[in-house]
Write a protein that holds these residues in place. Structure first.
Motif, PDB file in Angstrom:
ATOM      1  N   VAL A   1       0.510  -1.201  -0.588  1.00 24.69           N
ATOM      2  CA  VAL A   1       0.064  -0.049   0.098  1.00 24.69           C
ATOM      3  C   VAL A   1       0.766   1.537  -0.412  1.00 24.69           C
ATOM      4  O   VAL A   1       0.816   2.010  -0.714  1.00 24.69           O
ATOM      5  N   PRO A   2       2.297   1.494   1.178  1.00 32.84           N
ATOM      6  CA  PRO A   2       2.264   2.703   1.279  1.00 32.84           C
ATOM      7  C   PRO A   2       3.450   3.064  -0.519  1.00 32.84           C
ATOM      8  O   PRO A   2       3.896   3.816  -0.914  1.00 32.84           O
ATOM      9  N   ILE A   3       4.278   2.009  -0.652  1.00 30.66           N
ATOM     10  CA  ILE A   3       4.862   1.699  -2.552  1.00 30.66           C
ATOM     11  C   ILE A   3       4.007   2.008  -3.420  1.00 30.66           C
ATOM     12  O   ILE A   3       4.365   3.166  -3.982  1.00 30.66           O
ATOM     13  N   VAL A   4       2.791   1.914  -3.854  1.00 33.63           N
ATOM     14  CA  VAL A   4       1.801   1.949  -4.323  1.00 33.63           C
ATOM     15  C   VAL A   4       1.328   3.430  -4.233  1.00 33.63           C
ATOM     16  O   VAL A   4       0.974   4.301  -5.153  1.00 33.63           O
ATOM     17  N   ALA A   5       0.957   4.015  -3.071  1.00 40.75           N
ATOM     18  CA  ALA A   5       0.909   5.706  -3.162  1.00 40.75           C
ATOM     19  C   ALA A   5       1.759   6.605  -3.613  1.00 40.75           C
ATOM     20  O   ALA A   5       2.003   7.506  -3.902  1.00 40.75           O
ATOM     21  N   VAL A   6       3.279   6.413  -3.050  1.00 43.48           N
ATOM     22  CA  VAL A   6       4.658   6.437  -3.217  1.00 43.48           C
ATOM     23  C   VAL A   6       4.523   7.058  -4.748  1.00 43.48           C
ATOM     24  O   VAL A   6       4.737   8.147  -6.031  1.00 43.48           O
ATOM     25  N   ILE A   7       4.222   5.835  -5.730  1.00 51.45           N
ATOM     26  CA  ILE A   7       4.840   5.762  -7.142  1.00 51.45           C
ATOM     27  C   ILE A   7       2.952   5.942  -7.257  1.00 51.45           C
ATOM     28  O   ILE A   7       3.584   7.051  -8.191  1.00 51.45           O
ATOM     29  N   ALA A   8       2.356   6.291  -7.088  1.00 57.01           N
ATOM     30  CA  ALA A   8       0.823   7.062  -7.548  1.00 57.01           C
ATOM     31  C   ALA A   8       1.151   8.454  -7.637  1.00 57.01           C
ATOM     32  O   ALA A   8       1.387   9.191  -8.801  1.00 57.01           O
ATOM     33  N   TYR A   9       1.396   9.247  -6.183  1.00 58.51           N
ATOM     34  CA  TYR A   9       1.903  10.119  -6.273  1.00 58.51           C
ATOM     35  C   TYR A   9       2.675  11.060  -6.563  1.00 58.51           C
ATOM     36  O   TYR A   9       2.738  12.200  -7.076  1.00 58.51           O
TER      37      TYR A   9
END
Lengths: 291, 260
Positions: free
Chosen positions: B18-26
């Protein structure tokens, strides 16, 4: 050097072996052992108000650590580290059980899924949570969408707890997985054949046999949590410092190296104590197994 | 019950992303604020590569990682080779000694180094950083290489000797080429250990030798920016590259297995 000499070399050249390990020994002795001894000595030194220490011998630094302010931080850190380690162990055990029980050809891929977050930069994994929990983050936005008024979960103790769990969870999986993999699969089968339920097999066969892995996982999560200083600052706003924060503050801001050294010694002793506890727990589990 | 375990494990593994995807998405979000999505952009990456102070710390960290990683790999190789091939006494003690930096909390090592360097009159700078990073990278390098050497078939050395190769000849023409993937793995893992370290660097970096993680840490303290998400995404990519080059099998052995 002639060929004949070099061919007969391995037997008679023990000293070459020592020569080869010399650099590693030098690194460990000069950059780990001696510095640790220096810090141990500094923790008994009289602090110089201008920074540094004045030498001498005193127990004042340790007495200062008994001040409620410091005791509270030490107690809070121990509680936090223990809670975090236990949750990591439980969750890590579940994940490791699942991976170890998967088809052999699928296991590398499943492990890869744990390795990637594990090897991802610690700071990135920490600040990532601000995207999710911070003001305007996913969680706040979602809560507002369903009509719950929320502003930001950073800084908060909850964010610190979640981030600590997230930081150390992957670490706990590997040693438990290795221990579970090492168990002869015929043992749980035999237990089941003898009438053990799934739960009994777990409790009486798998859990004791994987005890060394669990102890290792505990060591790898409990001790490092004590030394963390990034997470309480970035996600907790520095409100509830861990021992790690205290050490950094004492050394870099207060310049009280004697007190900082005493605090570092406390962490070191706690580490040694937890190694001893883990070793004893493993031994108890082993003796139960044989009796 | 097995299904419950499976479901729980899948949820937990998803949680790790979840956090890794959030970093990439943002990092691709055109809006500078996280609560609004304004479409895709590469602006933050462009901004990242124009941020000269940050690039300076990146250069410091790259240099530090290369030097400390290289030295740790060489020292680790020498001791692993000695432990594996030479009849020296006290191998258990030596192995335990090399593992000490893994057991002692990093913050204690950091503090101890700071205190020691100031005692001997060394100014914090690149040299103190390199020394500190060698300490934390050495166990990794040694155990990776020792594991690789132990998994070698001993008969290749005998064969080389039978064919007339001397000790040095065997070393240069047999041992070293076979161990090339393990050496690369040891170097990459040492490099990333150094590159992402913040605890040791906090105590050993000096004026002008701020490392990238220290810079990220102080930046995030004043507020997370999309630019930092872009940097984080690039570091995730670096992680993936390292893991793929090192190989899952090797990573598993290091993390879950043969390391004593």
């Amino acid at each position: 050097m002639s060929k004949v000499e070099t061919r007969s070399a391995p037997r008679s050249t023990t000293w070459q072996g020592y020569l080869l390990v010399a650099p590693a020994v030098a690194v460990i002795v000069l950059l780990v052992v001696v510095p640790t001894i220096i810090v141990a000595r500094e923790s008994f030194a009289i602090p110089d108000p201008l920074g540094g220490t004045l030498g001498g011998f005193t127990l004042d630094n340790y007495a200062t650590l008994l001040d409620p302010v410091y005791l509270k931080t030490i107690g809070y850190s121990l509680g936090m580290a223990a809670a975090n380690a236990v949750v990591c162990l439980v969750v890590g055990y579940v994940v490791a059980t699942w991976i170890a029980g998967a088809k052999a050809e699928r296991q590398p891929l499943l492990l890869l899924l744990v390795i990637i977050p594990f090897w991802t930069d610690f700071l990135v994994r920490t600040f990532a949570w601000i995207n999710i929990l911070g003001s305007g983050g996913i969680v706040v936005t979602a809560l507002r969408a369903v009509g719950i008024d929320a502003d930001s979960f950073v800084p908060s103790q909850g964010a610190v707890v979640l981030s600590l769990l997230y930081a150390f969870l992957p670490v706990a999986v590997f040693p438990i997985y290795a221990a579970l993999r090492g168990i002869d699969p015929s043992l749980p089968e035999a237990a089941t054949d003898l009438g053990c339920s799934w739960w009994q097999t777990q409790r009486r066969v798998m859990l004791p046999l994987s005890a060394p892995g669990i102890a290792a996982a505990f060591m790898l999560t409990f001790v490092p949590t004590l030394g963390v200083f990034v997470i309480p600052v970035l996600l907790g706003g520095g409100l509830d410092p861990l021992v790690g924060n205290l050490i950094v503050t004492l050394f870099t801001e207060f310049r009280n190296q004697a007190l900082g050294s005493a605090m570092a010694m406390v962490v070191l002793v706690l580490m040694l104590a937890s190694v001893a506890v883990a070793a004893i727990a493993t031994r108890i589990a082993a003796s139960r197994r044989t009796s | 019950m097995r299904k419950v375990i499976g479901a729980a494990a899948i949820v937990m593994i998803a949680f790790l992303y979840v956090p890794i995807v959030a970093v990439i998405a943002y990092s691709f979000n055109a809006s500078p604020v996280s609560y609004r999505w304004d479409g895709l952009t590469l602006d933050w990456y462009a901004e990242l590569f124009q941020d000269e102070p940050l690039l300076a710390t990146l250069r410091t960290s790259l240099l530090l990682g290369l030097v400390a990683g290289f030295i740790a790999t060489v020292i680790g190789f020498l001791s692993a080779y000695a432990l594996h091939r030479f009849p020296i006494r006290g191998k258990g003690v030596l192995l335990a000694a090399v593992a000490i930096p893994l057991v002692i909390p990093e913050i204690v090592i950091g503090v101890a180094l700071l205190r020691t360097f100031s005692t001997v009159g060394m100014q914090n700078g690149l040299l103190t950083l390199v020394l500190g990073h060698i300490v934390i990278a050495l166990p990794m390098a040694t155990f990776v290489l020792l594991g690789a050497m132990r998994s070698l078939d001993p008969s290749v050395h005998e064969a080389a000797a039978d064919l007339g190769a001397g000790v040095l000849g065997t070393f240069w023409r047999v041992t070293l080429p076979i161990l090339r993937p393990a050496l690369l793995a040891a170097f990459l893992l040492s490099f990333t250990t150094s590159f992402s370290n913040i605890v040791i660097s906090t105590f050993t970096a000096g004026v002008g030798t701020t490392t990238l993680p220290i810079r990220i840490y102080s930046s995030v303290r004043t507020g997370l920016t999309p630019e930092l998400n872009a940097l984080g995404s690039l570091m995730v990519v670096l992680t993936l590259v390292v893991i793929l080059v090192v190989g899952v099998g090797q990573m598993r052995r290091i993390l879950a297995g043969s390391a004593p």
